[in-house]
Design an enzyme around this catalytic site. Structure first.
Site, PDB file in Angstrom:
ATOM      1  N   GLU A  18      23.178  54.432  31.956  1.00 52.57           N
ATOM      2  CA  GLU A  18      22.456  53.856  32.899  1.00 52.57           C
ATOM      3  C   GLU A  18      23.026  54.598  33.770  1.00 52.57           C
ATOM      4  OE1 GLU A  18      21.448  53.313  36.430  1.00 52.57           O
ATOM      5  OE2 GLU A  18      23.035  52.162  35.810  1.00 52.57           O
ATOM      6  N   ARG A  57      25.508  50.197  51.991  1.00 51.85           N
ATOM      7  CA  ARG A  57      26.684  50.425  51.719  1.00 51.85           C
ATOM      8  C   ARG A  57      28.311  50.195  52.665  1.00 51.85           C
ATOM      9  NH1 ARG A  57      26.977  54.398  48.649  1.00 51.85           N
ATOM     10  NH2 ARG A  57      27.818  53.570  46.738  1.00 51.85           N
ATOM     11  N   TYR A  61      31.057  47.359  50.892  1.00 50.35           N
ATOM     12  CA  TYR A  61      32.102  47.551  50.514  1.00 50.35           C
ATOM     13  C   TYR A  61      33.097  48.905  50.579  1.00 50.35           C
ATOM     14  CZ  TYR A  61      28.559  49.510  47.413  1.00 50.35           C
ATOM     15  OH  TYR A  61      27.242  49.622  46.933  1.00 50.35           O
ATOM     16  N   CYS A  89      23.827  45.207  66.938  1.00 46.33           N
ATOM     17  CA  CYS A  89      24.912  44.412  67.557  1.00 46.33           C
ATOM     18  C   CYS A  89      25.206  42.699  67.174  1.00 46.33           C
ATOM     19  CB  CYS A  89      24.080  43.801  68.860  1.00 46.33           C
ATOM     20  SG  CYS A  89      23.897  45.032  70.227  1.00 46.33           S
ATOM     21  N   TYR A 118      20.520  53.020  46.269  1.00 42.29           N
ATOM     22  CA  TYR A 118      21.166  52.071  45.900  1.00 42.29           C
ATOM     23  C   TYR A 118      20.470  52.303  48.028  1.00 42.29           C
ATOM     24  CZ  TYR A 118      23.581  52.137  42.029  1.00 42.29           C
ATOM     25  OH  TYR A 118      23.764  52.081  40.617  1.00 42.29           O
TER      26      TYR A 118
END
Length: 167
Positions: A18, A57, A61, A89, A118
């Protein structure tokens, strides 16, 4: 593939790959409009119309996404140290922190790169923000492959429980 085949030889198994991000990460960008440039004491905040719900994203992380103005800056133009933040905010509503970018103004478009993997699939309608539209581009041709839902379309999926409905 030859290296993998050699190492897996004799294991009597089927291998599935994948490649995901490697294939499609660079294929997509998120285009956002600058709403406001807000100078701060130690850095400038560039507030854009995209937010953490559009590309989670960086917040989730600390993923790095290059950000560039859609219109390339002239060589030698001054840069600013800035955080690129969304309008939600929330303290986590940012797309990039401590970036050196050419001076930007309200109305300028920026491109958040590597959003092809993603980006859309992790997006949400958090804070009742409609999902961004998706557009496929092929040279000079383009097509909207997923339009932005309207607020009415978003609300149409909601239901009141029977005890709250008017008789």
């Amino acid at each position: 593939m030859q290296v993998v085949g050699k190492e897996a030889a004799g294991l009597d198994c089927e291998l599935t790959f994948e490649p995901g991000r490697r294939l499609v990460g660079e294929a997509g960008v998120l285009v956002s409009e600058v709403i406001l440039v807000k100078p701060g004491v130690s850095k400038t905040f560039v507030i854009v119309d995209a937010a953490m719900n559009d590309l989670i994203r960086p917040t989730l992380y600390e993923a790095w996404h290059d950000i560039l103005p859609v219109k390339a800056a002239r060589p030698g133009v001054a840069t600013i140290r800035c955080d690129i933040v969304g309008p939600i905010c929330e303290s986590g509503d940012y797309l990039a922190l401590n970036r050196d970018l050419p001076t930007l103004s309200a109305g300028d478009l920026v491109m958040i790169r590597s959003a092809g993997a993603y980006g859309a699939v992790m997006a949400s309608s958090y804070n009742s923000r409609p999902l961004v539209p998706e557009v496929m581009v092929d040279g000079t041709r383009f097509a909207v492959t997923r339009p932005r839902p309207s607020i009415d379309e978003m609300i149409s999926a909601e239901r009141l429980p029977p005890w709250m409905e008017k008789p």
